[in-house]
Design an enzyme around this catalytic site. Structure first.
Site, mmCIF file in Angstrom:
data_model
loop_
_atom_site.group_PDB
_atom_site.id
_atom_site.type_symbol
_atom_site.label_atom_id
_atom_site.label_comp_id
_atom_site.label_asym_id
_atom_site.label_seq_id
_atom_site.Cartn_x
_atom_site.Cartn_y
_atom_site.Cartn_z
ATOM 1 C CG HIS B 75 -1.571 1.328 1.493
ATOM 2 N ND1 HIS B 75 -2.570 1.839 0.699
ATOM 3 C CD2 HIS B 75 -1.341 2.268 2.444
ATOM 4 C CE1 HIS B 75 -2.931 3.034 1.164
ATOM 5 N NE2 HIS B 75 -2.190 3.314 2.225
ATOM 6 C CG ASP B 104 6.369 17.472 -26.758
ATOM 7 O OD1 ASP B 104 6.636 17.024 -25.632
ATOM 8 O OD2 ASP B 104 5.606 16.883 -27.552
ATOM 9 C CD1 TRP B 140 6.363 3.530 4.169
ATOM 10 C CD2 TRP B 140 7.514 4.274 2.405
ATOM 11 N NE1 TRP B 140 6.783 4.797 4.452
ATOM 12 C CE2 TRP B 140 7.491 5.284 3.393
ATOM 13 C CE3 TRP B 140 8.179 4.531 1.205
ATOM 14 C CZ2 TRP B 140 8.115 6.518 3.218
ATOM 15 C CZ3 TRP B 140 8.805 5.764 1.040
ATOM 16 C CH2 TRP B 140 8.759 6.737 2.043
ATOM 17 C CB SER B 167 10.420 5.896 -14.322
ATOM 18 O OG SER B 167 9.341 6.759 -14.534
ATOM 19 C CB SER B 168 11.685 9.352 -10.468
ATOM 20 O OG SER B 168 10.588 8.672 -10.018
ATOM 21 C CG HIS B 251 12.544 14.787 5.520
ATOM 22 N ND1 HIS B 251 11.456 14.421 6.269
ATOM 23 C CD2 HIS B 251 12.429 16.119 5.341
ATOM 24 C CE1 HIS B 251 10.743 15.489 6.552
ATOM 25 N NE2 HIS B 251 11.307 16.537 6.009
ATOM 26 C CD GLU B 253 9.386 10.090 -2.592
ATOM 27 O OE1 GLU B 253 10.354 10.365 -3.327
ATOM 28 O OE2 GLU B 253 8.253 9.803 -3.017
ATOM 29 C CE1 TYR B 255 8.452 19.628 3.391
ATOM 30 C CE2 TYR B 255 10.245 18.154 3.910
ATOM 31 C CZ TYR B 255 9.257 19.016 4.319
ATOM 32 O OH TYR B 255 9.068 19.259 5.643
ATOM 33 C CB SER B 266 0.643 28.392 -6.006
ATOM 34 O OG SER B 266 1.176 27.967 -4.781
ATOM 35 C CG HIS B 300 12.747 14.647 11.288
ATOM 36 N ND1 HIS B 300 12.570 15.877 10.730
ATOM 37 C CD2 HIS B 300 12.204 13.773 10.413
ATOM 38 C CE1 HIS B 300 11.948 15.751 9.571
ATOM 39 N NE2 HIS B 300 11.717 14.486 9.358
ATOM 40 C CG HIS B 301 11.911 10.327 9.070
ATOM 41 N ND1 HIS B 301 10.572 10.256 8.774
ATOM 42 C CD2 HIS B 301 12.386 11.383 8.389
ATOM 43 C CE1 HIS B 301 10.257 11.233 7.941
ATOM 44 N NE2 HIS B 301 11.338 11.929 7.687
ATOM 45 C CB THR B 326 5.636 25.121 5.846
ATOM 46 O OG1 THR B 326 6.800 24.336 5.566
ATOM 47 C CG2 THR B 326 4.411 24.380 5.375
ATOM 48 C CE LYS B 329 4.735 26.768 -1.007
ATOM 49 N NZ LYS B 329 5.594 27.351 -2.034
ATOM 50 N NE ARG B 448 3.735 3.292 10.606
ATOM 51 C CZ ARG B 448 4.635 3.937 9.841
ATOM 52 N NH1 ARG B 448 5.609 4.624 10.399
ATOM 53 N NH2 ARG B 448 4.562 3.885 8.537
#
Lengths: 193, 525
Positions: B75, B104, B140, B167-168, B251, B253, B255, B266, B300-301, B326, B329, B448
């Site tokens: 998931h 293009d 994950w 790909s990315s 991390h 990722e 963002y 925006s 921090h993770h 943040t 924004k 979890r």
């Protein structure tokens, strides 16, 4: 023509960005030695070195409960147990704890014990003078052996810590396994391979 | 999206399936990205419902614990790499050339490759369920040393990550080059729409962080099969090292997922507030600051791995620092609406939902940034609630806002406004029923990734599961709204949103022609 000029600029950009991607891939690998170095410099790896004792004054007014635990991390059936599960000790007192390792298999191998502590920050207050975890140990086939650790609890241990658990995990060093001098046992051998 | 077919004047274009296999057109590729991500979103959603069905009641009723672990793992991977990221790359493909006046993308053939790498990766991920031992049940994040002990499903997952990473990276190189080299004359950097800016920054984040993940999973692979010991403690490796490498990618990722969403919001808020975006330069600088800071806060993770207290303090304060850009924004979005002539069509509703819920997710993020609190809440449902507020109510709601906003431009037909609003309210209500209560569960200590739980958690879990099924059905309803718009939607007016001011609305007809801006518009004056 204008488009070819643009194509040239674009492929120049493409090359630069591919270099960035490759450098970052290498950076991922560079983190491995970098991490080891940082751990060395900051003393994270000092777990397996003898400590120096500065204060040997025994604090008789205080008692700390030491708990011992030991495990093996391996697929073959050897085990290690603490001979004393609990001990009441005074800070500053020289403590001697013994662990018994049994290897009923016909394999010999080298093993390394890694200590861990509960609570975690107790690590800096348990000063080990001598420990079987400082070196790799050669374990012979069918052997039973006792290992010991000698340590002192630093009297500066915070007063809210009443119990410290010292736990060892013994790892079999890969590639050191040998069939021992006992009779060849095809079942165990095949079960392992 | 099929409707663009009618506008193809190029007779060399193959028809049917081969058109899509061979296409180098940014609009076709954008549509394929969006449909692929929607399909993956439904697959990942079904997996979420398996998880919620099992958690409906305490005890084990629906699935085996091993399968439950595989579901939480797949998931996460499918939603992050298969649904949200490709969805925003789809937006980038459709919108960036039209918004900067380019014909293009810079590398059309590579663009085709970037997309067609995705389906094999998706098949590998889902196919790993059929491998002996099933898919990897590792979460994950794929933490070592558990990954070393899994069956071949784990190898399939690793290869899928490699392919998705390639790909990315290719997609990002394309986006950066397009934005930097192919802007129309007069489209200076500080005149670019904010969506384009956010994607430029995101693409840099991707190029810099995806290779690190590729390295981490490659090390896992060689540890598994080729005798290396990067993470295997028995061979002198260190499992904590994996966490450092993973989160150095992980991390940025988060963002990578959030920043394009900021871009969509925006665009939508100024359009429906009928005012230009407040504080445009500060938006650009805030986005760039978030991107730079995202590389400096990864640990921090991992507050619970046993870091020195100095490191914990550094990561805590650096993480809190991200709240400042943040906050800039969020302030600018609110200030854009201040005294605006607002109307609340579906895109604006989703933008408002984003604004409220993403801010809540940001605040719970601040709570989790505080080391002593995080050690208490680590790996509880509070964390699950936090990142679903920023991923679902953040990124996904922004994607919905973007689809409703640009759909008339893409297909030349309007969606049913009444149904769109119903979709919004269903999503908003069921989202909160599902995830708000997970804060309570986490604060009460429910861990979890466990298929069973203690009895005191039963009530809120039941509520959360009911919400999850409602949320899932609402997204099937979204599919119906899309299909209805494509088949029998009313013809869209040339400019359905009178407040829209970007090039695709002001310089192109509706629907956008198959080939647009073959001669770039001149924006110098």
């Amino acid at each position: 023509m204008k488009t070819t000029e643009l194509d040239k600029q674009n492929s120049h950009m493409l090359r630069k960005l591919i270099v960035v991607a490759l450098v970052m891939f290498a950076f991922g690998y560079a983190l491995v030695p970098l991490y080891k170095k940082i751990c060395e410099v900051t003393g994270v790896y000092d777990l397996i070195k003898p400590d120096e004792i500065v204060n040997t004054q025994v604090d008789e007014t205080r008692t700390v409960m030491m708990e011992f635990d030991a495990n093996t991390r391996s697929e073959i059936g050897w085990e290690i147990i603490p001979l004393d599960v609990r001990m009441n000790v005074h800070p500053g007192e020289l403590v001697h704890a013994t662990f018994r390792l049994t290897n009923p298999t016909d394999m010999s191998f080298d093993a390394q014990a890694i200590p861990s502590y509960g609570p975690q920050h107790a690590v800096q207050y348990v000063k080990k003078l001598e420990c079987f975890c400082f070196t790799q140990q050669k374990i012979n086939a069918g052997e039973t052996r006792e290992f010991s650790v000698v340590f002192v609890i630093d009297p500066s241990l915070p007063s809210d810590v009443g119990t410290i658990t010292l736990s060892y995990t013994m790892f079999e060093i890969e590639g050191t396994k040998n069939l021992g001098n006992q009779a060849f046992n095809p079942d165990i051998h095949e079960g392992k391979s | 999206m099929e409707a663009v077919h009618d506008h193809s004047h190029d007779h060399h274009v193959p028809t049917g399936i081969m058109r899509y296999v061979t296409t180098t057109n940014h609009k076709d590729i954008g549509s394929m990205y969006l449909w692929f991500s929607f399909a993956m979103f439904l697959v990942g959603g079904v997996m979420a419902l398996v998880i919620r069905a099992e958690l409906f009641q305490p005890g084990l009723q629906v699935v085996e614990p091993e399968f439950f672990n595989q579901m939480t793992t797949l998931h996460g991977l499918i939603m992050v790499f298969g649904a949200i990221m490709p969805a925003f790359v789809g937006f980038a493909n459709w919108q960036i050339p039209m918004m900067i006046g380019a014909p293009d993308m810079a590398f059309p053939r590579m663009n085709n490759w970037s997309f067609w790498l995705l389906p094999p990766a998706g098949i590998l991920l889902m196919g790993s369920l059929l491998a002996p031992g099933g898919a990897g049940g590792v979460g994950w994040t794929m933490y070592a040393p558990l990954t070393i002990q899994q069956g071949m499903g784990m190898d399939m997952m690793i290869f899928a990550i490699h392919i998705l990473g390639m790909s990315s990276i290719m997609g990002s190189i394309n986006i950066i080059t397009t934005i930097l080299n192919m802007r129309a004359p007069g489209m200076t950097m500080m005149k670019m729409p904010l969506f384009v800016w956010t994607w430029l920054i995101t693409a840099y984040l991707l190029v810099a962080s995806m290779p690190v993940l590729a390295g981490a999973v490659t090390m896992t692979l060689t540890d598994r099969h080729f005798g290396t010991h990067f993470f295997n403690a028995a061979g002198g490796g260190d499992p904590v090292l994996y966490q450092h490498i993973f989160w150095f990618f992980g991390h940025p990722e988060v963002y990578i997922i959030a920043i394009p969403a900021f871009g969509v919001i925006s665009e939508v808020i100024p359009t429906f507030a009928r005012k230009p975006l407040f504080g445009y330069p500060s938006m650009v600088y805030a986005t760039a600051s978030i991107a730079i800071l995202s590389f400096l806060v990864w640990a921090h993770h991992m507050y619970t791995v046993g870091m020195p207290v100095e490191a914990q303090l550094y990561y805590m304060f650096a993480t809190m620092l991200i709240a400042i850009p943040t906050g800039v924004k969020v302030f600018n979005w609110v200030a854009t609406m201040w005294k605006g002539s607002m109307s609340f069509e579906t895109p604006m509703l989703f933008a408002q939902g984003f604004l409220f819920l993403f801010t809540i997710g940001g605040f719970t993020g601040l709570v989790l940034a505080v080391t002593p609190i995080d050690i208490q809440l680590h790996d509880t449902y509070y964390v699950v609630a936090h990142f679903h507020y920023v991923m679902v109510a953040g990124a996904l709601f922004a994607a919905f806002a973007g689809v409703y906003y640009w759909l008339p431009k893409w297909i030349g037909k309007m969606y049913d406004e009444r149904l769109g609003k119903i979709h919004f309210w269903l999503s908003l209500i069921f989202f909160n029923i599902t995830f708000f209560v997970q804060h309570f569960l986490g604060l009460a200590g429910m861990p979890r990734r466990i298929p069973d739980y203690a009895l005191q958690f039963a009530d809120w879990n039941m509520v959360s599961s009911i919400g999850a099924f409602g949320f899932g059905l609402s997204q099937v309803f979204f599919l119906y709204i899309l299909l209805k718009a494509i088949r029998s939607g009313e013809k869209a007016p040339e400019k359905p949103w009178d407040g829209a001011s970007t090039l695709e609305w002001t310089h192109l007809p509706t629907p956008a022609p198959y080939h647009s801006f073959e001669t770039p518009p001149d924006l110098r004056n």
